[in-house]
Design an enzyme around this catalytic site. Structure first.
Site, mmCIF file in Angstrom:
data_model
loop_
_atom_site.group_PDB
_atom_site.id
_atom_site.type_symbol
_atom_site.label_atom_id
_atom_site.label_comp_id
_atom_site.label_asym_id
_atom_site.label_seq_id
_atom_site.Cartn_x
_atom_site.Cartn_y
_atom_site.Cartn_z
ATOM 1 C CD GLU A 124 2.942 -10.255 0.482
ATOM 2 O OE1 GLU A 124 2.879 -9.538 -0.540
ATOM 3 O OE2 GLU A 124 2.463 -9.913 1.589
ATOM 4 C CD1 TRP B 118 2.948 -10.883 -3.998
ATOM 5 C CD2 TRP B 118 3.769 -9.180 -5.187
ATOM 6 N NE1 TRP B 118 3.521 -10.001 -3.114
ATOM 7 C CE2 TRP B 118 4.042 -8.950 -3.813
ATOM 8 C CE3 TRP B 118 4.194 -8.232 -6.121
ATOM 9 C CZ2 TRP B 118 4.716 -7.823 -3.356
ATOM 10 C CZ3 TRP B 118 4.878 -7.113 -5.672
ATOM 11 C CH2 TRP B 118 5.127 -6.913 -4.307
ATOM 12 C CE1 TYR C 79 8.589 -4.296 -0.172
ATOM 13 C CE2 TYR C 79 7.471 -5.508 -1.911
ATOM 14 C CZ TYR C 79 7.619 -4.361 -1.164
ATOM 15 O OH TYR C 79 6.823 -3.275 -1.401
ATOM 16 C CB CYS D 272 4.952 -0.084 -1.430
ATOM 17 S SG CYS D 272 4.482 0.097 -3.150
ATOM 18 N NE ARG E 292 8.223 3.043 -3.084
ATOM 19 C CZ ARG E 292 7.331 3.177 -4.060
ATOM 20 N NH1 ARG E 292 6.700 4.329 -4.226
ATOM 21 N NH2 ARG E 292 7.062 2.173 -4.882
ATOM 22 C CG ASP F 16 -4.214 0.170 -2.768
ATOM 23 O OD1 ASP F 16 -5.211 0.609 -2.159
ATOM 24 O OD2 ASP F 16 -4.301 -0.580 -3.754
#
Length: 301
Positions: A58, A80, A133, A183, A203, A206
């Site tokens: 990733e 994803w 991203y 995130c 921000r 999980d």
């Protein structure tokens, strides 16, 4: 990884109940920070086994500026898949036929992933997450932030402007269609006494499923950038906005909190790589990783 267990306990004991976008419900706190000295070991959670292969692929996917899950699924990384799969179901009118997380939904997911792997045109239409991203890191309104920050660290290590942002308000509506707004939205580097540190502002977090990946990913990124800029790894500082435990993860949290951490492993990186964009999966070797068994939990989409 006491810091991570302390975060889960803090949310469990001090958090408030909040509704959320997914309808699952969370226990949440606002504002929290963890710090990891990378000289003490690689901060990979040991109280449950974490799939490092997914983390490395990733991160390489982000670094190369890719936003399509095809590279990931071709390398056995499925973290994803839920978002573009659900988006495909919605777009093609199949969502009612395959209720989320049912056995039928999971079987249809396998069909979707195989088509992404094998069919380039299908992957192009349904596998892209939008300008998330990797796109923002490498092409934020035409600016390659990642390449620039590496050059800035080399040229002016005392700069207070060594930042990379994934939060681009202009692109948020596009991201929402097939994925999520970022995130982990901004990170900043800091150089002192020959050591490179990195602080991430996340921000939304999980904490049970995502945060172990985020910690390891940004710790590894810090080590990679340190190597290519001739520095030693310093601290990884993880700062949170909304840090939450989903209500359907609370039993798993208790199971994990009942386990004792093992000593941290170490990460060996191929010392011959001097270009951030030249790293390959084979350039990383995790050494001495001992972990408790994996604990599964559903992703809130």
């Amino acid at each position: 990884m006491k810091q991570y267990l302390d975060l889960m306990r803090h949310i469990r004991d001090c958090g408030v109940s909040k509704e959320d976008r997914t309808g699952t419900g969370t226990r949440s706190v606002f504002g929290y920070q963890m710090r990891f000295d990378l000289a003490e070991g690689f901060p990979l959670v040991t109280t449950k086994k974490v799939h490092l292969k997914s983390i490395i692929h990733e991160l390489l996917w982000f670094i190369r500026g890719d936003t399509n899950i095809r590279y990931l699924v071709q390398n056995g990384v499925n973290i994803w898949n839920d978002w573009p799969f659900q988006s495909w179901l919605n777009q093609t009118g199949q969502a009612d036929d395959f209720p989320m997380y049912t056995p039928l939904w999971r079987e249809q997911m396998k069909v979707f992933v195989e088509r992404i792997k094998e069919d380039e045109e299908f992957a192009s239409s349904y596998g892209d997450l939008g300008p998330v991203y990797g796109h923002q890191w490498r092409n934020f309104e035409g600016v390659d932030q990642l390449a620039q920050v590496v050059e800035d660290i080399k040229a002016n290590p005392d700069s207070r402007r060594l930042l990379v942002s994934a939060w681009n308000p202009k692109d948020l509506p596009v991201m929402v269609k097939s994925g999520l707004p970022p995130c982990h939205s901004l990170f900043q580097f800091y150089v002192t006494e020959g050591r490179l540190s990195c602080q991430l502002y996340q921000r939304s977090a999980d904490v049970f499923l995502g945060v172990p990946f985020n910690i390891a990913s940004y710790a590894l990124l810090t080590m990679m950038v340190a190597q290519v800029t001739g520095l030693k790894p310093g601290d990884f500082v993880h700062t949170f906005g909304d840090a939450h435990l989903y209500s359907n993860h609370l039993e798993q949290v208790e199971e994990q909190l009942g386990r004792q951490p093992f000593p941290l492993p170490t990460m060996a990186i191929n010392p011959d790589v001097s270009d951030l964009f030249a790293f390959r999966f084979e350039d990383f070797e995790l050494q001495g990783y001992q972990a408790h068994p994996h604990i599964s939990a559903p992703v809130a989409v």
